[in-house]
Design a protein around this motif. Structure first.
Motif, PDB file in Angstrom:
ATOM      1  N   SER A 200       1.085  -1.277   0.107  1.00  0.00           N
ATOM      2  CA  SER A 200      -0.134   0.051  -0.227  1.00  0.00           C
ATOM      3  C   SER A 200       0.631   1.527   0.064  1.00  0.00           C
ATOM      4  O   SER A 200       1.996   1.247   0.689  1.00  0.00           O
TER       5      SER A 200
ATOM      6  N   GLU B  58      -3.959  -6.615   6.254  1.00  0.00           N
ATOM      7  CA  GLU B  58      -3.212  -6.775   7.267  1.00  0.00           C
ATOM      8  C   GLU B  58      -3.652  -8.551   7.679  1.00  0.00           C
ATOM      9  O   GLU B  58      -2.975  -8.827   8.588  1.00  0.00           O
TER      10      GLU B  58
ATOM     11  N   GLN C 179      -0.632   4.469   0.456  1.00  0.00           N
ATOM     12  CA  GLN C 179      -2.089   4.994   1.164  1.00  0.00           C
ATOM     13  C   GLN C 179      -1.359   4.521   3.208  1.00  0.00           C
ATOM     14  O   GLN C 179      -0.358   3.815   2.899  1.00  0.00           O
ATOM     15  N   ASN C 180      -1.972   6.127   3.540  1.00  0.00           N
ATOM     16  CA  ASN C 180      -1.429   6.102   4.782  1.00  0.00           C
ATOM     17  C   ASN C 180      -2.175   4.844   5.739  1.00  0.00           C
ATOM     18  O   ASN C 180      -3.569   4.392   5.850  1.00  0.00           O
ATOM     19  N   ARG C 181      -1.359   3.828   6.087  1.00  0.00           N
ATOM     20  CA  ARG C 181      -1.873   3.137   7.584  1.00  0.00           C
ATOM     21  C   ARG C 181      -2.646   3.094   8.367  1.00  0.00           C
ATOM     22  O   ARG C 181      -3.942   2.528   8.458  1.00  0.00           O
TER      23      ARG C 181
ATOM     24  N   SER D 118       2.306  -7.155   5.085  1.00  0.00           N
ATOM     25  CA  SER D 118       1.944  -6.356   4.363  1.00  0.00           C
ATOM     26  C   SER D 118       3.129  -5.281   4.456  1.00  0.00           C
ATOM     27  O   SER D 118       3.390  -4.814   4.951  1.00  0.00           O
ATOM     28  N   TYR D 119       2.957  -4.240   3.556  1.00  0.00           N
ATOM     29  CA  TYR D 119       4.032  -3.388   3.135  1.00  0.00           C
ATOM     30  C   TYR D 119       3.351  -1.955   3.150  1.00  0.00           C
ATOM     31  O   TYR D 119       3.276  -2.117   1.819  1.00  0.00           O
ATOM     32  N   TRP D 120       3.698  -1.257   3.855  1.00  0.00           N
ATOM     33  CA  TRP D 120       2.967   0.422   3.720  1.00  0.00           C
ATOM     34  C   TRP D 120       4.134   0.995   3.918  1.00  0.00           C
ATOM     35  O   TRP D 120       5.009   1.500   4.702  1.00  0.00           O
ATOM     36  N   GLU D 121       3.782   1.687   2.673  1.00  0.00           N
ATOM     37  CA  GLU D 121       5.268   2.216   2.098  1.00  0.00           C
ATOM     38  C   GLU D 121       4.611   3.758   1.494  1.00  0.00           C
ATOM     39  O   GLU D 121       3.192   4.448   1.262  1.00  0.00           O
ATOM     40  N   ASN D 122       6.106   5.061   2.309  1.00  0.00           N
ATOM     41  CA  ASN D 122       6.155   6.347   2.418  1.00  0.00           C
ATOM     42  C   ASN D 122       6.470   7.033   0.892  1.00  0.00           C
ATOM     43  O   ASN D 122       7.506   7.907   1.256  1.00  0.00           O
TER      44      ASN D 122
ATOM     45  N   SER E 127      -7.295  -1.169   5.731  1.00  0.00           N
ATOM     46  CA  SER E 127      -5.879  -1.784   6.575  1.00  0.00           C
ATOM     47  C   SER E 127      -6.282  -3.267   7.036  1.00  0.00           C
ATOM     48  O   SER E 127      -4.923  -3.383   7.582  1.00  0.00           O
TER      49      SER E 127
END
Length: 327
Positions: A110, A127, A112-114, A132-136, A123
């Motif tokens: 993703s 999860e 988008q903001n976790r 899960s990979y939360w990318e900024n 979210s």
């Protein structure tokens, strides 16, 4: 979504070798994409334009969102709850549950903001994946994240992008528009540039997965679309907010094993598809049909039919009231 009832695979269903990818777009309007709207004067989707002519791809003519906000739309799209079956969200199961029941490894990427309240429900579904990979970072980093995934013989990758969400130019690299064929006098320049960036990103995901991950299928759809004045949401609703892109890639190897899928999709090309029916359609394509699956909601099934009029805004408005709807 989580259900006390067991998720049971139907007879004959099981994970098959290879990778399936589902890209969840954001605020993308098919009206601004030549691949769906050939008369649109700006080349926002050069790769998808070419793929729309390929026998490996199916492009839906009448794709619509079930709701004009992300969390409400995806809560339905990613679960067996839809506008027609009267299933409550707290009684639903997710596409992740169906995929895992079939024996796939599942990964969620993703951009988008976790922690955002606006995406909290999504979210929770993400999860439930094996990882899960939360990318900024920008969506264009998707392939870099895919390269970090552990090996898997049978897998499904969910990729949730920022796409074309306002503020538009914050979604693309600085100066990106200059590398496209979009003229600076385009009245929707900032928005159209984001669609071109998404088109390039989809191309890179597709190419990498074909070359390295034994890609079998790929699905792209948007959560909702965008109004050029009111953006999206329930205030000031317009049908511009729900006309979404939806396409499916089926590899030649996949089609040899499942020769009935593409003809069924093509037979349903002129029918309305609302994205809350993604659960059935993806489950059918992945050979992951469960006891929560209903074939009448599966666009890849000859049985696909809406036994009532197609709706949006969770049943409040008819799709056929869209001024641009073509019967």
């Amino acid at each position: 979504a989580e259900n006390a009832k067991a998720v049971v695979l139907l007879p004959g269903q099981t994970a098959e070798d290879g990778t399936h990818i589902i890209v969840i777009g954001e605020s993308a309007s098919r009206v601004h994409m030549q691949s769906f709207t050939p008369g649109y004067p700006v080349k926002t989707t050069p790769w998808e334009d070419a793929m729309a002519k390929s026998p490996d791809f199916f492009f839906a003519d009448k794709g619509y969102a079930n709701f004009p906000t992300t969390v409400m739309s995806l809560s339905y799209a990613l679960t067996n709850t839809n506008q027609y079956n009267k299933t409550a969200l707290n009684d639903a199961v997710s596409l992740v549950d169906a995929a895992k029941a079939a024996g796939y490894r599942t990964d969620w990427i993703s951009f988008q903001n976790r922690s955002s309240l606006a995406s909290a429900g999504v979210s929770v579904i993400g999860e439930r994946c094996d990882a899960s990979y939360w990318e900024n970072s920008l969506d264009g980093e998707a392939v870099k994240v895919m390269k970090r995934l552990p090996p898997a013989r049978r897998r499904i990758i969910f990729i949730h992008i920022n796409g074309s969400h306002y503020n538009y130019l914050a979604r693309v690299p600085v100066g990106y528009g200059k590398s496209t064929d979009i003229p600076e006098d385009d009245p929707y320049y900032n928005y159209d540039v984001t669609l071109a960036y998404t088109d390039e990103m989809l191309h890179s995901i597709f190419t990498y997965a074909k070359e390295h991950l034994n890609l079998k299928t790929m699905i792209y759809f948007s959560d909702h679309a965008e109004d050029m004045v009111y953006y999206h949401g329930t205030s000031g609703f317009s049908y511009d907010m729900i006309r979404i892109p939806f396409w499916i890639y089926l590899s030649p190897d996949y089609r040899k094993i499942h020769p009935d899928i593409l003809p069924a999709l093509q037979s349903n090309k002129d029918k309305i598809f609302t994205n809350d029916l993604l659960f059935e359609t993806a489950s059918g394509i992945w050979q992951a049909k469960t006891n929560f699956y209903q074939d009448i909601y599966d666009l890849s099934s000859p049985s696909y039919v809406l036994d009532q009029e197609a709706v949006t805004m969770h049943g409040k408005l008819l799709i056929t009231d869209d001024p641009k709807f073509k019967k």
